[in-house]
Write an enzyme that holds these catalytic residues in place. Structure first.
Site, short mmCIF file in Angstrom:
data_model
loop_
_atom_site.label_atom_id
_atom_site.label_comp_id
_atom_site.label_asym_id
_atom_site.label_seq_id
_atom_site.Cartn_x
_atom_site.Cartn_y
_atom_site.Cartn_z
CB CYS A 78 -1.00 -0.05 1.16
SG CYS A 78 -2.43 0.97 0.85
CG HIS A 186 -3.13 -3.14 4.15
ND1 HIS A 186 -2.18 -2.49 4.90
CD2 HIS A 186 -3.73 -2.21 3.40
CE1 HIS A 186 -2.21 -1.20 4.62
NE2 HIS A 186 -3.15 -0.99 3.71
CD GLU A 188 -0.38 -5.38 6.27
OE1 GLU A 188 -0.28 -5.99 5.18
OE2 GLU A 188 -0.72 -4.18 6.35
#
Ligand code: GLN
Length: 208
Positions: A78, A186, A188
């Site tokens: 991002c 994202h 994560e």
């Protein structure tokens, strides 16, 4: 192998967690000597204008650019993708990037009214190299938060994923070029760490 997470701004902790759950030795990078100590770097999501300012304030910009030019593997998510882009379509007037990745990105590309959304993606190049974690679907659940997309890419940049449905169908949201990997979304935050695992494979392959 030691992987750093650029820790000047953004969702640092989630990337440290994703990497350490893969058994990788991780460290937050805020100082030059911490950067010198890592074999690879993750640049997290956050706000690229702020991250750029912080990178310059912490005197990291020059050395980061040198390491990237020298082949250090870097994964940008991002805002991290924006930091790696050679060009930004709608940069703030004084905004700089680290560059290295021959792409043009558009910030907040999915529209300001669309703050965040999720979408299932196919990422064949990464699926091939990794195993689906238990309890997760085969598709990659991608979380987009005020995300950029890739508008132009150089010849050496490989498209890893595009949006499948809706108004943004066909937009490029994951790319790789040499040792640089970038996603608009994202990974994560999903608990599916295949993209981090793929990145660690890139890091291993780049070790002397
Ligand atoms: N819109 C942010 C920027 O321009 C990126 C958002 C994110 O990293 N989640 O930097």
């Amino acid at each position: 192998m030691r992987v750093g997470v650029l820790a000047v701004q953004g969702d640092v902790r989630e990337h440290l967690h994703a990497l350490s759950s893969l058994g990788v030795q991780v460290v937050g990078v805020r100082r030059l000597r911490e950067l010198d100590d890592v074999d690879a770097l993750v640049i997290p999501g956050g706000e690229s204008t702020t991250m750029d300012k912080m990178v310059r304030a912490f005197d990291l910009q020059e050395q980061l650019r040198k390491r990237i030019a020298g082949g250090m593997p870097v994964y940008g998510s991002c805002a991290g993708m924006i930091m790696l882009a050679d060009r930004i379509a709608d940069a703030r007037p004084d905004q700089e990037t680290l560059g290295g990745l021959d792409i043009t990105v558009r910030r907040n590309a999915f529209g300001r009214q669309v703050d965040s959304f999720e979408e299932d993606l196919d990422i064949p190049a990464i699926a091939r190299m990794t195993t689906v974690p238990e309890g997760h679907p085969a598709a990659f659940k991608a979380v987009f938060i005020r995300a950029p997309w890739v508008e132009e890419l150089g010849d050496d940049v490989e498209v890893l994923a595009t949006v499948k449905t809706g108004a943004a169908a066909g937009r490029v949201v994951a790319v790789r070029s040499g040792n640089l990997l970038a996603t608009s979304f994202h990974p994560e935050v999903t608990g599916d760490h295949r993209i981090h695992e793929y990145f660690t494979q890139m890091v291993r392959a780049a070790l002397p």
